[in-house]
Motif scaffolding. Structure first.
Motif, mmCIF file in Angstrom:
data_model
loop_
_atom_site.group_PDB
_atom_site.id
_atom_site.type_symbol
_atom_site.label_atom_id
_atom_site.label_comp_id
_atom_site.label_asym_id
_atom_site.label_seq_id
_atom_site.Cartn_x
_atom_site.Cartn_y
_atom_site.Cartn_z
ATOM 1 N N VAL A 1 22.893 21.836 -30.671
ATOM 2 C CA VAL A 1 22.850 23.262 -31.017
ATOM 3 C C VAL A 1 24.141 23.945 -30.578
ATOM 4 C CG1 VAL A 1 21.735 25.443 -30.440
ATOM 5 C CG2 VAL A 1 20.349 23.462 -31.079
ATOM 6 N N GLU A 2 24.590 23.682 -29.367
ATOM 7 C CA GLU A 2 25.820 24.294 -28.871
ATOM 8 C C GLU A 2 27.016 23.896 -29.735
ATOM 9 O OE1 GLU A 2 26.189 26.624 -26.600
ATOM 10 O OE2 GLU A 2 24.009 26.634 -26.424
ATOM 11 N N ALA A 3 27.093 22.643 -30.110
ATOM 12 C CA ALA A 3 28.193 22.177 -30.950
ATOM 13 C C ALA A 3 28.150 22.828 -32.325
ATOM 14 C CB ALA A 3 28.141 20.658 -31.074
ATOM 15 N N LEU A 4 26.939 22.997 -32.848
ATOM 16 C CA LEU A 4 26.783 23.616 -34.157
ATOM 17 C C LEU A 4 27.210 25.079 -34.151
ATOM 18 C CD1 LEU A 4 25.566 23.586 -37.080
ATOM 19 C CD2 LEU A 4 23.406 24.295 -36.016
ATOM 20 N N LEU A 5 26.832 25.799 -33.095
ATOM 21 C CA LEU A 5 27.009 27.249 -33.091
ATOM 22 C C LEU A 5 28.271 27.738 -32.387
ATOM 23 C CD1 LEU A 5 23.355 28.512 -32.542
ATOM 24 C CD2 LEU A 5 24.637 28.260 -34.663
ATOM 25 N N ALA A 6 28.955 26.882 -31.653
ATOM 26 C CA ALA A 6 30.160 27.322 -30.951
ATOM 27 C C ALA A 6 31.204 27.925 -31.893
ATOM 28 C CB ALA A 6 30.760 26.174 -30.151
ATOM 29 N N PRO A 7 31.540 27.273 -33.013
ATOM 30 C CA PRO A 7 32.510 27.901 -33.925
ATOM 31 C C PRO A 7 31.978 29.179 -34.571
ATOM 32 C CG PRO A 7 31.629 25.881 -34.886
ATOM 33 C CD PRO A 7 31.166 25.918 -33.467
ATOM 34 N N VAL A 8 30.675 29.248 -34.786
ATOM 35 C CA VAL A 8 30.074 30.466 -35.332
ATOM 36 C C VAL A 8 30.185 31.604 -34.329
ATOM 37 C CG1 VAL A 8 27.941 31.519 -36.193
ATOM 38 C CG2 VAL A 8 28.493 29.157 -36.783
ATOM 39 N N ASP A 9 29.898 31.294 -33.054
ATOM 40 C CA ASP A 9 30.037 32.306 -31.999
ATOM 41 C C ASP A 9 31.452 32.863 -31.970
ATOM 42 O OD1 ASP A 9 27.426 31.805 -31.276
ATOM 43 O OD2 ASP A 9 27.973 30.467 -29.611
ATOM 44 N N ALA A 10 32.422 31.975 -32.042
ATOM 45 C CA ALA A 10 33.822 32.406 -31.986
ATOM 46 C C ALA A 10 34.179 33.262 -33.199
ATOM 47 C CB ALA A 10 34.728 31.181 -31.914
ATOM 48 N N GLN A 11 33.702 32.860 -34.355
ATOM 49 C CA GLN A 11 33.988 33.617 -35.574
ATOM 50 C C GLN A 11 33.365 35.006 -35.519
ATOM 51 O OE1 GLN A 11 32.342 31.896 -39.136
ATOM 52 N NE2 GLN A 11 33.452 33.270 -40.505
ATOM 53 N N LEU A 12 32.127 35.105 -35.086
ATOM 54 C CA LEU A 12 31.443 36.392 -35.002
ATOM 55 C C LEU A 12 32.110 37.307 -33.980
ATOM 56 C CD1 LEU A 12 27.722 35.234 -35.196
ATOM 57 C CD2 LEU A 12 29.004 36.444 -36.971
ATOM 58 N N THR A 13 32.499 36.738 -32.832
ATOM 59 C CA THR A 13 33.165 37.542 -31.810
ATOM 60 C C THR A 13 34.490 38.089 -32.325
ATOM 61 O OG1 THR A 13 32.144 36.260 -30.036
ATOM 62 C CG2 THR A 13 34.126 37.500 -29.482
ATOM 63 N N HIS A 14 35.224 37.263 -33.061
ATOM 64 C CA HIS A 14 36.519 37.688 -33.599
ATOM 65 C C HIS A 14 36.355 38.728 -34.694
ATOM 66 C CE1 HIS A 14 40.652 37.479 -35.020
ATOM 67 N NE2 HIS A 14 40.197 37.257 -36.244
ATOM 68 N N ARG A 15 35.407 38.512 -35.589
ATOM 69 C CA ARG A 15 35.272 39.386 -36.761
ATOM 70 C C ARG A 15 34.546 40.687 -36.440
ATOM 71 N NH1 ARG A 15 35.953 38.828 -42.382
ATOM 72 N NH2 ARG A 15 35.780 40.953 -43.183
ATOM 73 N N TYR A 16 33.649 40.659 -35.486
ATOM 74 C CA TYR A 16 32.828 41.838 -35.181
ATOM 75 C C TYR A 16 32.989 42.240 -33.710
ATOM 76 C CZ TYR A 16 30.816 40.527 -39.659
ATOM 77 O OH TYR A 16 30.656 40.205 -40.989
ATOM 78 N N PRO A 17 34.142 42.779 -33.350
ATOM 79 C CA PRO A 17 34.373 43.146 -31.947
ATOM 80 C C PRO A 17 33.665 44.416 -31.522
ATOM 81 C CG PRO A 17 36.253 43.782 -33.284
ATOM 82 C CD PRO A 17 35.328 43.014 -34.187
ATOM 83 N N GLY A 18 33.116 45.182 -32.483
ATOM 84 C CA GLY A 18 32.417 46.421 -32.153
ATOM 85 C C GLY A 18 33.336 47.627 -32.216
ATOM 86 N N GLU A 19 32.802 48.752 -31.785
ATOM 87 C CA GLU A 19 33.505 50.029 -31.874
ATOM 88 C C GLU A 19 34.745 50.041 -30.988
ATOM 89 O OE1 GLU A 19 34.083 54.133 -32.915
ATOM 90 O OE2 GLU A 19 32.897 52.516 -33.807
ATOM 91 N N PRO A 20 35.897 50.460 -31.545
ATOM 92 C CA PRO A 20 37.080 50.587 -30.694
ATOM 93 C C PRO A 20 36.910 51.736 -29.710
ATOM 94 C CG PRO A 20 37.526 51.456 -32.885
ATOM 95 C CD PRO A 20 36.169 50.809 -32.947
#
Length: 427
Positions: free
Chosen positions: A23-42
């Motif tokens: 599960v961690e291997a599957l979702l690690a790149p997804v976690d990174a992508q989501l964190t990069h693309r959706y950083p939240g309100e500036p």
């Protein structure tokens, strides 16, 4: 019939280490992508409007002149709270009296929050030597205003677009403007660039590459220069393959996109809307802005609505009619979470601030009560969640940033200081 296995106190079934690792291997790149693309309100302030001024009309006194003209219109046609109520068609009450006083102070102190000096539609085609000289002149004036403290919090230019006929001209103007600013003392913190008439994500990438090159050659930190993407073509909403394209453009900006600005009249015309019906509240406009809103959510890219072309001039009756229209459109935008818009004439400023200030003041008590209950975990008649607390604190912070409310009254109602409000809002 077989019976399901029973799990007793002396026996347990657990996920294996191998399954957890998978599960961690599957979702690690997804976690990174989501964190990069959706950083939240500036964490920065968003201006409530953008004022557009053609480059050839911009001068050292432009902001001061806009404030003086806005104040003159306000005093002539809405000099008292009662007159403002009459102009806007709203109730003359204590809230409006407070709004009236705050609007007048704002027009005196900070009439323009965001200024865009226009080298595109508002400027038009000119001889190259003329536009070259204008780009340098404008940059020097901006640098001087930043140095003496008279510049608005946000200021910049709109260049011509990246389409072939005007691409080289737009790039040249941007190069001269940025280079002159740099030589005159550096790029201001509130610098904003606008890329208009985007029809393909590659045009956004092209601007990114130019800015990367400029930063590298100027010794600036990578990513120092951001820009707004103007959504005013149908291709910016729906691509030829049927895909929604706004999200692609945000991705193509590689973290440099700061805003999406809706272009009312270019987009309406592109959709075939007749001139008499081109407006911020047309269904075609609502569809485009809904796509923009979903694409930008969570990315830190902010939205701006467009403008009205009905100018508040003439008799008091004509001014009041234009003000009622503008006030209603701004209120409509705010309710739909478009917290910024364009103002094209000084006399639009009184109704911009009247609508914005009323929006934040009329909901202040309820928002503060809910925030205080949330922080105290006191419950009440509304059970708010963290996402709602973010929205409530964001609402209060926007009101603070533009001058609609004061920190003392917020702290008195909630017990929260600015740092705690910022934290709740995720800034």
């Amino acid at each position: 019939m077989s019976q399901p296995a029973q799990v007793g106190a002396d026996r347990s079934v657990a996920f294996s280490d191998a399954a957890r690792s998978a599960v961690e291997a599957l979702l690690a790149p997804v976690d990174a992508q989501l964190t990069h693309r959706y950083p939240g309100e500036p964490g920065s302030r968003q201006p409530v409007h953008t004022v557009y001024v053609p480059a050839d009309t911009f001068g050292a006194g432009t902001v001061r002149e806009w404030g003086a003209q806005a104040l003159a219109a306000f005093d002539e046609h809405a000099g008292t709270p009662g007159r403002l109520a009459e102009a806007l068609g709203v109730a003359d009450d204590a809230l409006l009296a407070d709004v009236h006083a705050r609007v007048r102070t704002k027009l005196e102190r900070e009439p323009v929050e965001d200024l865009r000096i226009d080298f595109e539609d508002g400027y038009g085609p000119r001889p190259d030597a003329e536009e070259d000289a204008e780009a340098v002149r404008v940059a020097r004036l901006v640098a001087a205003a930043v140095a003496d403290g008279s510049a608005p919090p946000y200021v910049g230019i709109r260049t011509k677009c990246m389409e072939a006929p005007v691409r080289a001209r737009g790039i040249r103007t941007l190069e001269l403007f940025l280079g002159t600013l740099l030589a005159a003392g550096g790029l201001p913190d509130g610098l904003v660039l606008t890329l208009p008439k985007v029809t393909h994500a590659a045009q956004v990438t092209a601007l990114v590459r130019l800015l990367e090159d400029f930063e590298r050659r100027a010794g600036l930190p990578a990513g120092r220069i951001g820009f707004e993407i103007q959504i005013e073509t149908t291709q910016a909403i729906l691509g030829p393959d049927g895909r929604a394209t706004v999200a692609l453009m945000i991705g193509a900006a590689e973290g440099r996109a700061t805003g999406l600005h809706y272009g009312t009249f270019d987009y309406s015309a592109a959709c075939g809307v007749s001139a008499a019906h081109q407006s911020m509240d047309h269904p075609a406009a609502d569809h485009a802005k809904a796509v923009m809103q979903v694409a930008a959510a969570g990315t830190g890219v902010r939205l701006s609505d467009g403008s009205t072309n009905v100018v508040p001039t003439g008799t008091t009756e004509q001014v009041h009619a234009a003000w009622r229209l503008h006030h209603g459109l701004v209120r409509r935008s705010l309710a739909r979470a478009y917290y910024q818009g364009w103002d094209m004439h000084p006399a639009h400023l009184p109704t911009r601030y009247a609508a914005v200030y009323a929006f934040y003041r009329e909901g202040l008590d309820a928002a503060c009560t809910r925030l205080a209950a949330y922080v105290a975990k006191a419950g009440g008649d509304v059970m708010d969640e963290p996402a709602t607390a973010r929205a409530l604190s964001g609402y209060v912070l926007r009101g603070l940033d533009c001058g609609a409310v004061d920190l003392a009254e917020v702290t008195g109602r909630t017990g929260l200081d600015r740092a705690r409000l910022d934290a709740l809002a995720g800034r």
